[in-house]
Design an enzyme around this catalytic site. Structure first.
Site, PDB file in Angstrom:
ATOM      1  N   CYS A 169       0.756  -1.406   0.055  1.00  0.00           N
ATOM      2  CA  CYS A 169       0.440  -0.040   0.463  1.00  0.00           C
ATOM      3  C   CYS A 169       1.394   1.264  -0.021  1.00  0.00           C
ATOM      4  O   CYS A 169       2.063   1.381  -0.688  1.00  0.00           O
ATOM      5  CB  CYS A 169      -0.621   0.054   1.170  1.00  0.00           C
ATOM      6  SG  CYS A 169      -0.177   0.330   2.598  1.00  0.00           S
TER       7      CYS A 169
ATOM      8  N   ASN B  74       2.527   1.455   4.408  1.00  0.00           N
ATOM      9  CA  ASN B  74       2.715   0.678   4.621  1.00  0.00           C
ATOM     10  C   ASN B  74       2.374   0.330   6.432  1.00  0.00           C
ATOM     11  O   ASN B  74       2.864  -0.612   7.086  1.00  0.00           O
ATOM     12  CB  ASN B  74       3.294   0.024   4.447  1.00  0.00           C
ATOM     13  CG  ASN B  74       4.856  -1.863   5.294  1.00  0.00           C
ATOM     14  OD1 ASN B  74       5.614  -1.595   5.433  1.00  0.00           O
ATOM     15  ND2 ASN B  74       3.058  -2.523   5.521  1.00  0.00           N
TER      16      ASN B  74
ATOM     17  N   ARG C  94      -3.054  -0.396   5.587  1.00  0.00           N
ATOM     18  CA  ARG C  94      -3.978  -1.522   4.521  1.00  0.00           C
ATOM     19  C   ARG C  94      -2.657  -3.081   3.918  1.00  0.00           C
ATOM     20  O   ARG C  94      -3.445  -4.256   4.235  1.00  0.00           O
ATOM     21  CB  ARG C  94      -3.854  -1.073   2.973  1.00  0.00           C
ATOM     22  CG  ARG C  94      -5.476  -0.334   2.552  1.00  0.00           C
ATOM     23  CD  ARG C  94      -5.447   0.410   1.866  1.00  0.00           C
ATOM     24  NE  ARG C  94      -4.525   1.481   1.866  1.00  0.00           N
ATOM     25  CZ  ARG C  94      -4.305   2.301   0.879  1.00  0.00           C
ATOM     26  NH1 ARG C  94      -4.944   2.100  -0.769  1.00  0.00           N
ATOM     27  NH2 ARG C  94      -3.302   3.414   0.945  1.00  0.00           N
TER      28      ARG C  94
HETATM   29  P1  4NP Z   1      -1.727   2.715   3.968  1.00  0.00           P
HETATM   30  O1  4NP Z   1      -2.322   4.072   4.374  1.00  0.00           O
HETATM   31  O2  4NP Z   1      -1.068   3.427   2.958  1.00  0.00           O
HETATM   32  O3  4NP Z   1      -2.563   1.945   3.921  1.00  0.00           O
HETATM   33  O4  4NP Z   1      -0.614   2.147   4.791  1.00  0.00           O
HETATM   34  C1  4NP Z   1      -2.269   5.209   4.555  1.00  0.00           C
HETATM   35  C2  4NP Z   1      -0.974   5.640   5.874  1.00  0.00           C
HETATM   36  C3  4NP Z   1       0.039   6.557   5.709  1.00  0.00           C
HETATM   37  C4  4NP Z   1      -0.196   7.634   4.792  1.00  0.00           C
HETATM   38  C5  4NP Z   1      -0.999   7.037   3.763  1.00  0.00           C
HETATM   39  C6  4NP Z   1      -1.942   6.053   3.562  1.00  0.00           C
HETATM   40  N1  4NP Z   1       0.263   9.105   4.963  1.00  0.00           N
HETATM   41  O5  4NP Z   1       0.363   9.564   3.947  1.00  0.00           O
HETATM   42  O6  4NP Z   1       1.146   9.125   6.076  1.00  0.00           O
END
Ligand code: 4NP
Length: 154
Positions: A8, A11, A14
């Site tokens: 994702c 990390n 998701r």
């Molecule tokens: P992930 O969610 O891709 O599902 O882990 C996110 C976690 C952090 C961020 C964006 C999406 N961020 O912009 O820091």
């Protein structure tokens, strides 16, 4: 198949949830596949999953608190047979990051559950608790889809 990497953006939401759901479903089906997760950006490198992701996985009986975020590496494209992206933007990033001689097959994780009717696992980071629940539901369906695929080809 020997191994799968889930990817994702950060990390921390998701893809660690995906790893946990797939580990849970594969183990229940008696299928041995090594899994890991990674992100396309390094903002959260070394961090545990988001507390909301940990809580939601725990309700499902899965503990993801020991996972630590890392970024996808060039070696991942050789080490893993399949790399599953959570959404189209992750997939586009992976295609851009892939070495020219990459051997991994790269796909959207929800292609494992075409009947679910959604091809992208929405980023729950800026939303509420329902977003995390939906991530779990979707990945559960995808994990079931993989178990069905592997059982059919056994
Ligand atoms: P992930 O969610 O891709 O599902 O882990 C996110 C976690 C952090 C961020 C964006 C999406 N961020 O912009 O820091």
């Amino acid at each position: 198949m020997k191994n799968i990497l889930f990817v994702c953006l950060g990390n921390i939401c998701r893809s660690p949830t995906a790893k946990a759901m797939f580990d849970y479903r594969l183990k229940a089906a008696g299928i041995e596949i090594l899994t890991d997760s990674a992100g396309t950006i390094g903002y959260h490198t070394g961090s545990p999953p988001d507390a909301r992701a940990i809580d939601h996985a725990r309700v499902f009986g899965v503990d993801i608190s020991q996972e630590r975020a890392r970024v996808v590496t060039a070696a991942d494209f050789h080490r893993f047979e399949r790399i599953y992206a959570m959404d189209q933007s992750n997939l586009d990033d992976l295609v851009r990051m892939a070495p020219i001689d990459a051997t991994a097959e790269i796909d959207l994780v929800m292609n494992l559950a075409p009947d679910y009717g959604l091809l992208e696992v929405p980023d729950p980071y800026y939303g509420g608790s329902d977003g995390f629940q939906r991530v779990l539901d979707m990945l559960d369906a995808a994990a079931e889809g993989l178990v069905r695929e592997l059982a059919a080809n056994r």
